[in-house]
Scaffold this motif. Structure first.
Motif, mmCIF file in Angstrom:
data_model
loop_
_atom_site.group_PDB
_atom_site.id
_atom_site.type_symbol
_atom_site.label_atom_id
_atom_site.label_comp_id
_atom_site.label_asym_id
_atom_site.label_seq_id
_atom_site.Cartn_x
_atom_site.Cartn_y
_atom_site.Cartn_z
ATOM 1 N N GLN A 123 0.804 -1.219 0.000
ATOM 2 C CA GLN A 123 0.000 0.000 0.000
ATOM 3 C C GLN A 123 0.839 1.271 0.000
ATOM 4 O O GLN A 123 0.531 2.246 -0.686
ATOM 5 C CB GLN A 123 -0.921 0.005 1.221
ATOM 6 N N THR A 126 1.975 1.948 -3.565
ATOM 7 C CA THR A 126 0.903 2.423 -4.451
ATOM 8 C C THR A 126 0.463 3.843 -4.079
ATOM 9 O O THR A 126 0.106 4.622 -4.959
ATOM 10 C CB THR A 126 -0.302 1.469 -4.406
ATOM 11 N N ASP A 127 0.510 4.168 -2.796
ATOM 12 C CA ASP A 127 0.190 5.539 -2.376
ATOM 13 C C ASP A 127 1.219 6.522 -2.916
ATOM 14 O O ASP A 127 0.869 7.628 -3.371
ATOM 15 C CB ASP A 127 0.135 5.630 -0.854
ATOM 16 N N ARG A 128 2.479 6.132 -2.865
ATOM 17 C CA ARG A 128 3.550 7.012 -3.356
ATOM 18 C C ARG A 128 3.394 7.273 -4.853
ATOM 19 O O ARG A 128 3.621 8.387 -5.341
ATOM 20 C CB ARG A 128 4.918 6.389 -3.065
ATOM 21 N N LYS A 130 0.584 7.116 -6.392
ATOM 22 C CA LYS A 130 -0.765 7.650 -6.567
ATOM 23 C C LYS A 130 -1.599 6.788 -7.524
ATOM 24 O O LYS A 130 -2.321 7.286 -8.394
ATOM 25 C CB LYS A 130 -0.719 9.095 -7.058
ATOM 26 N N ILE A 131 -1.463 5.475 -7.344
ATOM 27 C CA ILE A 131 -2.246 4.537 -8.152
ATOM 28 C C ILE A 131 -3.644 4.410 -7.556
ATOM 29 O O ILE A 131 -3.797 4.053 -6.396
ATOM 30 C CB ILE A 131 -1.558 3.155 -8.200
ATOM 31 N N GLN A 132 -4.649 4.695 -8.344
ATOM 32 C CA GLN A 132 -6.026 4.624 -7.893
ATOM 33 C C GLN A 132 -6.824 3.537 -8.602
ATOM 34 O O GLN A 132 -7.875 3.119 -8.123
ATOM 35 C CB GLN A 132 -6.712 5.975 -8.085
#
Length: 208
Positions: A123, A126-128, A130-132
């Motif tokens: 997580q 993916t936050d770094r 910015k995967i949505q």
């Protein structure tokens, strides 16, 4: 994850699981002592379990969905070392087809490295980024694709980013068939004979 991999290895005396110390949850496919370039940073449950099995079979040339020689030559002609990170979730129904296409490219071209990343487990990463939305494909840290895609579309995008040596075979390959079936109507399929196939002979495999 270890239990899943050991259960998989127990199905064949050609597969072995070796556990090494390290950080994070990940494993590589190793063939005859050499890493294949395919890495999983995930627990391949559900439909992604078939992705693991296909990765093993395809690396030995015994799998399915291999492209024809013309497409293979384009994959082999890709320039530079390529590192692909593919972000998925286990509930994603569009992810397996993309994963398997990228794994096939890795098998065809040893200059490609492909890692499959579970965005839920990783997580922070993916936050770094910015995967949505998944699936999401990154090549050497650069976003190149999101959503469902076929083998040809993914290859086009890699050629656009990395270029091609132009050394691939571009001649049209003629194939001859004893029987050619267009469509899949059941009455037609009943006419087919089931031909014997060679027994699967896998090399010595390790998953580590």
């Amino acid at each position: 994850m270890i239990d899943l991999l050991e259960d998989t290895a127990s199905c064949s005396d050609k597969i072995e699981v070796r556990i090494n110390k390290g950080e994070g949850l990940e494993f590589y496919l190793v063939k005859d002592g050499v890493k294949t370039g395919i890495k999983f940073r995930m627990v391949p449950n559900g439909h992604e379990f078939s992705t693991l099995l296909l990765a093993i079979l395809n690396s030995d040339g015994k799998g399915k969905n291999f492209p024809d020689e013309l497409i293979r030559s384009r994959v082999k002609a890709l320039k530079e070392e390529i590192h692909i990170s593919f972000y998925i979730s286990l509930t994603c129904t569009n992810c397996p087809d993309v994963v398997q296409s990228l794994n096939l490219m890795t098998v065809i071209n040893p200059s490609i490295r492909h890692e499959v990343v579970d965005g839920v487990i990783n997580q922070e990463e993916t936050d770094r980024l910015k995967i949505q939305v998944v699936p999401a494909v990154y090549a050497d840290g650069e976003f190149i694709h999101s959503g469902r895609a076929g083998f040809g579309e993914l290859l086009d995008k890699l050629e656009e980013k990395y270029g091609s040596t132009g050394s691939g075979n571009t001649e049209v390959i003629r194939k001859e068939y004893d029987v050619l079936i267009i469509g899949g109507a059941l009455p037609v399929l009943r006419l087919l004979f089931i031909l014997p196939v060679k027994a699967l002979r896998l090399p010595y495999w390790q998953i580590e």
